[in-house]
Motif scaffolding. Structure first.
Motif, PDB file in Angstrom:
ATOM      1  N   GLU A  93       7.876   8.809   2.185  1.00 59.49           N
ATOM      2  CA  GLU A  93       6.953   7.698   1.980  1.00 59.49           C
ATOM      3  C   GLU A  93       5.607   8.252   1.512  1.00 59.49           C
ATOM      4  O   GLU A  93       5.194   9.329   1.934  1.00 59.49           O
ATOM      5  CB  GLU A  93       6.758   6.931   3.287  1.00 59.49           C
ATOM      6  CG  GLU A  93       5.876   5.720   3.152  1.00 59.49           C
ATOM      7  CD  GLU A  93       5.743   4.955   4.465  1.00 59.49           C
ATOM      8  OE1 GLU A  93       5.311   3.803   4.404  1.00 59.49           O
ATOM      9  OE2 GLU A  93       6.059   5.508   5.527  1.00 59.49           O
ATOM     10  N   TYR A  94       4.955   7.525   0.640  1.00 59.34           N
ATOM     11  CA  TYR A  94       3.637   7.948   0.172  1.00 59.34           C
ATOM     12  C   TYR A  94       2.755   6.719  -0.028  1.00 59.34           C
ATOM     13  O   TYR A  94       3.244   5.608  -0.217  1.00 59.34           O
ATOM     14  CB  TYR A  94       3.735   8.762  -1.124  1.00 59.34           C
ATOM     15  CG  TYR A  94       4.436   8.025  -2.239  1.00 59.34           C
ATOM     16  CD1 TYR A  94       3.715   7.294  -3.157  1.00 59.34           C
ATOM     17  CD2 TYR A  94       5.809   8.042  -2.348  1.00 59.34           C
ATOM     18  CE1 TYR A  94       4.345   6.605  -4.165  1.00 59.34           C
ATOM     19  CE2 TYR A  94       6.453   7.359  -3.361  1.00 59.34           C
ATOM     20  CZ  TYR A  94       5.717   6.643  -4.265  1.00 59.34           C
ATOM     21  OH  TYR A  94       6.346   5.950  -5.246  1.00 59.34           O
ATOM     22  N   GLU A  95       1.453   6.956   0.065  1.00 58.10           N
ATOM     23  CA  GLU A  95       0.487   5.884  -0.142  1.00 58.10           C
ATOM     24  C   GLU A  95       0.210   5.738  -1.633  1.00 58.10           C
ATOM     25  O   GLU A  95      -0.107   6.711  -2.309  1.00 58.10           O
ATOM     26  CB  GLU A  95      -0.798   6.176   0.620  1.00 58.10           C
ATOM     27  CG  GLU A  95      -0.626   6.130   2.116  1.00 58.10           C
ATOM     28  CD  GLU A  95      -1.926   6.316   2.859  1.00 58.10           C
ATOM     29  OE1 GLU A  95      -2.981   5.898   2.328  1.00 58.10           O
ATOM     30  OE2 GLU A  95      -1.886   6.881   3.953  1.00 58.10           O
ATOM     31  N   LEU A  96       0.302   4.526  -2.105  1.00 53.00           N
ATOM     32  CA  LEU A  96       0.173   4.267  -3.540  1.00 53.00           C
ATOM     33  C   LEU A  96      -1.225   4.550  -4.074  1.00 53.00           C
ATOM     34  O   LEU A  96      -1.369   5.058  -5.187  1.00 53.00           O
ATOM     35  CB  LEU A  96       0.574   2.823  -3.841  1.00 53.00           C
ATOM     36  CG  LEU A  96       2.057   2.512  -3.653  1.00 53.00           C
ATOM     37  CD1 LEU A  96       2.287   1.015  -3.764  1.00 53.00           C
ATOM     38  CD2 LEU A  96       2.903   3.266  -4.645  1.00 53.00           C
ATOM     39  N   ASN A  97      -2.267   4.233  -3.286  1.00 58.20           N
ATOM     40  CA  ASN A  97      -3.628   4.458  -3.788  1.00 58.20           C
ATOM     41  C   ASN A  97      -3.923   5.949  -3.953  1.00 58.20           C
ATOM     42  O   ASN A  97      -4.634   6.346  -4.880  1.00 58.20           O
ATOM     43  CB  ASN A  97      -4.670   3.767  -2.917  1.00 58.20           C
ATOM     44  CG  ASN A  97      -4.666   4.244  -1.494  1.00 58.20           C
ATOM     45  OD1 ASN A  97      -3.755   4.946  -1.062  1.00 58.20           O
ATOM     46  ND2 ASN A  97      -5.668   3.840  -0.742  1.00 58.20           N
ATOM     47  N   LEU A  98      -3.363   6.794  -3.086  1.00 60.82           N
ATOM     48  CA  LEU A  98      -3.556   8.240  -3.245  1.00 60.82           C
ATOM     49  C   LEU A  98      -2.806   8.763  -4.470  1.00 60.82           C
ATOM     50  O   LEU A  98      -3.321   9.583  -5.232  1.00 60.82           O
ATOM     51  CB  LEU A  98      -3.093   8.987  -1.997  1.00 60.82           C
ATOM     52  CG  LEU A  98      -3.872   8.711  -0.725  1.00 60.82           C
ATOM     53  CD1 LEU A  98      -3.254   9.453   0.445  1.00 60.82           C
ATOM     54  CD2 LEU A  98      -5.329   9.098  -0.891  1.00 60.82           C
ATOM     55  N   GLU A 115       1.408  -6.789   3.628  1.00 64.23           N
ATOM     56  CA  GLU A 115       0.247  -6.434   4.452  1.00 64.23           C
ATOM     57  C   GLU A 115       0.353  -6.996   5.860  1.00 64.23           C
ATOM     58  O   GLU A 115      -0.155  -6.420   6.800  1.00 64.23           O
ATOM     59  CB  GLU A 115      -1.048  -6.952   3.798  1.00 64.23           C
ATOM     60  CG  GLU A 115      -1.226  -6.544   2.346  1.00 64.23           C
ATOM     61  CD  GLU A 115      -1.252  -5.039   2.150  1.00 64.23           C
ATOM     62  OE1 GLU A 115      -1.901  -4.349   2.948  1.00 64.23           O
ATOM     63  OE2 GLU A 115      -0.606  -4.555   1.222  1.00 64.23           O
ATOM     64  N   LYS A 152       0.799  -1.219   0.000  1.00 64.10           N
ATOM     65  CA  LYS A 152       0.000   0.000   0.000  1.00 64.10           C
ATOM     66  C   LYS A 152       0.832   1.269   0.000  1.00 64.10           C
ATOM     67  O   LYS A 152       0.328   2.341  -0.325  1.00 64.10           O
ATOM     68  CB  LYS A 152      -0.908   0.028   1.230  1.00 64.10           C
ATOM     69  CG  LYS A 152      -1.959  -1.049   1.221  1.00 64.10           C
ATOM     70  CD  LYS A 152      -2.842  -0.946   2.431  1.00 64.10           C
ATOM     71  CE  LYS A 152      -3.919  -2.013   2.396  1.00 64.10           C
ATOM     72  NZ  LYS A 152      -4.831  -1.893   3.529  1.00 64.10           N
ATOM     73  N   ALA A 153       2.094   1.181   0.406  1.00 66.70           N
ATOM     74  CA  ALA A 153       2.938   2.370   0.499  1.00 66.70           C
ATOM     75  C   ALA A 153       4.307   2.085  -0.111  1.00 66.70           C
ATOM     76  O   ALA A 153       4.747   0.934  -0.179  1.00 66.70           O
ATOM     77  CB  ALA A 153       3.095   2.797   1.949  1.00 66.70           C
TER      78      ALA A 153
END
Length: 112
Positions: A83-88, A47, A28-29
């Motif tokens: 770090e960043y969230e992939l879905n965003l 996960e 996710k990130a």
């Protein structure tokens, strides 16, 4: 610490259609390491919190960013990691690609 870059329309398409779907399969990130010459997208997590496979994408800064609007400065060899969230990121890139954006500005600054 200062980072500013404008993703070009071709890099928006490259990330949204090429690398992001693959990265989303692994977690996710992700971490982005930006330097004066290269950009690294790195992930090593699952996960469940156990160590997973190491996924690393290495791109030249000129592939990702418009060279006229690129600034990367830090105390440690001009390297900046975040770090960043992939879905965003996927939502932002999809919106930019759908609306045929010419570019997408990314900014990171140290606040005091």
């Amino acid at each position: 610490m200062k980072f500013k870059g404008v993703l070009t329309s071709s890099s928006i398409q490259l990330l949204e259609k090429g690398f992001l779907p693959t990265l989303l399969r692994f977690g996710k990130a992700a971490h982005m390491l930006v330097g004066p010459e290269e950009v690294h997208l790195v992930m090593r997590q699952t996960e469940t919190g156990e160590e997973g496979p190491l996924v690393c994408v290495r791109l030249g800064k000129d592939v990702m960013f418009d060279r006229r609007n690129f600034v990367c400065q830090s105390k440690h060899l001009n390297l900046i990691a975040f770090e960043y969230e992939l879905n965003l990121l996927e939502r932002v890139l999809h919106g930019a690609y759908t609306n045929q954006a010419d570019g997408l500005e990314m900014k990171l600054a140290l606040r005091k």
